[in-house]
Design a protein around this motif. Structure first.
Motif, PDB file in Angstrom:
ATOM      1  N   LEU A 202       0.810  -0.615  -0.202  1.00  0.00           N
ATOM      2  CA  LEU A 202      -0.176   0.006  -0.153  1.00  0.00           C
ATOM      3  C   LEU A 202       0.566   1.282   0.182  1.00  0.00           C
ATOM      4  O   LEU A 202       1.071   2.224  -0.700  1.00  0.00           O
ATOM      5  CB  LEU A 202      -1.026   0.049   1.081  1.00  0.00           C
ATOM      6  N   LEU A 203       1.646   1.565   0.670  1.00  0.00           N
ATOM      7  CA  LEU A 203       2.554   2.500   0.960  1.00  0.00           C
ATOM      8  C   LEU A 203       4.082   2.296   0.293  1.00  0.00           C
ATOM      9  O   LEU A 203       4.894   2.987   0.888  1.00  0.00           O
ATOM     10  CB  LEU A 203       2.470   2.843   2.592  1.00  0.00           C
ATOM     11  N   GLY A 204       4.544   1.183   0.154  1.00  0.00           N
ATOM     12  CA  GLY A 204       6.398   1.488  -1.187  1.00  0.00           C
ATOM     13  C   GLY A 204       7.032   0.950   0.364  1.00  0.00           C
ATOM     14  O   GLY A 204       7.776   0.843   0.186  1.00  0.00           O
ATOM     15  N   GLY A 205       7.033   0.048   0.878  1.00  0.00           N
ATOM     16  CA  GLY A 205       7.535   0.041   2.062  1.00  0.00           C
ATOM     17  C   GLY A 205       7.662   0.644   3.452  1.00  0.00           C
ATOM     18  O   GLY A 205       8.738   0.795   4.479  1.00  0.00           O
ATOM     19  N   GLU A 206       7.071   2.180   3.640  1.00  0.00           N
ATOM     20  CA  GLU A 206       7.086   3.013   4.040  1.00  0.00           C
ATOM     21  C   GLU A 206       6.258   2.887   5.492  1.00  0.00           C
ATOM     22  O   GLU A 206       6.927   3.956   6.974  1.00  0.00           O
ATOM     23  CB  GLU A 206       6.917   4.535   3.396  1.00  0.00           C
ATOM     24  N   LEU A 207       5.761   1.667   5.532  1.00  0.00           N
ATOM     25  CA  LEU A 207       4.874   1.677   6.893  1.00  0.00           C
ATOM     26  C   LEU A 207       5.398   0.183   8.135  1.00  0.00           C
ATOM     27  O   LEU A 207       5.105  -0.107   8.693  1.00  0.00           O
ATOM     28  CB  LEU A 207       3.602   1.044   6.659  1.00  0.00           C
ATOM     29  N   PHE A 208       6.947   0.307   7.082  1.00  0.00           N
ATOM     30  CA  PHE A 208       7.843  -0.604   8.362  1.00  0.00           C
ATOM     31  C   PHE A 208       8.615   0.244   9.144  1.00  0.00           C
ATOM     32  O   PHE A 208       9.673   0.834   9.314  1.00  0.00           O
ATOM     33  CB  PHE A 208       9.066  -1.338   7.473  1.00  0.00           C
ATOM     34  N   GLN A 209       8.304   0.791  10.043  1.00  0.00           N
ATOM     35  CA  GLN A 209       9.004   2.587  10.837  1.00  0.00           C
ATOM     36  C   GLN A 209       9.307   1.909  11.431  1.00  0.00           C
ATOM     37  O   GLN A 209      10.852   3.006  11.957  1.00  0.00           O
ATOM     38  CB  GLN A 209       7.436   3.682  11.229  1.00  0.00           C
ATOM     39  N   ASN A 210       9.183   1.074  12.056  1.00  0.00           N
ATOM     40  CA  ASN A 210       9.759   0.650  13.326  1.00  0.00           C
ATOM     41  C   ASN A 210      11.347  -0.228  12.949  1.00  0.00           C
ATOM     42  O   ASN A 210      12.721   0.393  13.816  1.00  0.00           O
ATOM     43  CB  ASN A 210       9.003  -0.574  13.649  1.00  0.00           C
ATOM     44  N   ASN A 211      11.300  -0.918  11.777  1.00  0.00           N
ATOM     45  CA  ASN A 211      12.543  -1.225  10.920  1.00  0.00           C
ATOM     46  C   ASN A 211      13.301   0.208  10.490  1.00  0.00           C
ATOM     47  O   ASN A 211      14.477  -0.356  10.473  1.00  0.00           O
ATOM     48  CB  ASN A 211      11.914  -2.288   9.870  1.00  0.00           C
TER      49      ASN A 211
END
Length: 253
Positions: A202-211
């Motif tokens: 959905l957001l191109g990887g941007e929602l891996f904020q913790n990582n």
């Protein structure tokens, strides 16, 4: 859904993902974090690509980069430009972010030197993209496209227009709100960052904020075997064909 609505759906999806790619690739991973390098020709190419894909919601890389570096340095504290912990809803957070962004853009805010170093600038495109006349022209083009293609009995498709107008800030708001509110944590970063989706198409990887908050210079935002960052394979291809050069192509952290 009738077939006549497909031009609108295709246009919306194309605008969503092209603008998203510009944001995560050029604004975020290149401008803010310098995860890879590119020569001046390709930098100008992606400046133009950013302008064409973000349109009415063009974000100046220099201001975006400085703001994002501040976000990492002060994550989920009162100094964070866009933490959901200090805003009662996403709209308040977006408005606060807008004010800080404009202050940084106009050089009216006191920004530490470390946040301003080595940020890409192209005054010609930045000035055009930030002009209200440019934003109005892009918005008018979106409206005219909808007027031409929206069927008379599907008026509700016009409700998508505000997302087109504010595409860049909408992406940022979703990432910063849900990425610090909803999901799981692989690491204890001493902040509220979360991985909202394991397969972030959905957001191109941007929602891996913790990582990402744990390893801010790592070009692949996915960490676990079940996680997938769809922007990273594109970055690898661009590296292999020498359009960009990853600073550390084998980075694990």
């Amino acid at each position: 859904m009738t077939g006549t609505a497909w031009p609108i759906i295709i246009f919306f999806v194309a605008h969503w993902y092209l603008s998203l790619f510009s944001q995560t690739f050029f604004l975020h991973r290149y401008s803010a974090h310098a995860m890879f390098k590119m020569n001046k020709f390709w930098e100008k190419f992606f400046f133009i690509f950013l302008y064409l894909t973000q349109g009415s919601s063009y974000l100046v890389p220099r201001a975006y980069g400085a703001l994002h570096r501040m976000h990492h340095a002060y994550s989920d504290t009162e100094k964070d430009p866009h933490s959901p912990l200090y805003s009662r809803n996403a709209f308040v957070m977006m408005w606060k972010t807008k004010d800080i962004y404009n202050a940084v853009l106009r050089r009216e805010a006191q920004v530490e030197d470390k946040f301003n170093k080595n940020l890409p600038e192209w005054a010609f495109i930045d000035n055009i993209g930030d002009m209200w006349i440019s934003r109005i022209i892009w918005g008018t083009l979106y409206v005219l496209f909808y007027i031409y293609f929206v069927p008379a009995d599907m008026w509700y498709l016009y409700l998508l227009l505000p997302i087109h107008f504010l595409m860049g800030p909408v992406h940022g708001a979703i990432v910063n709100w849900f990425g610090h509110k909803l999901g799981y944590q692989n690491f204890d970063n001493k902040d509220a960052s979360r991985n909202t989706l394991a397969l972030d198409v959905l957001l191109g990887g941007e929602l891996f904020q913790n990582n990402h908050h744990m390893y801010g210079s790592r070009p692949n935002f996915a960490m676990k075997w079940f996680e997938f960052d769809p922007t990273y394979p594109v970055i690898k291809v661009l590296h292999y064909v020498r359009i960009i050069r990853l600073v550390n192509p084998d980075a694990k952290a």
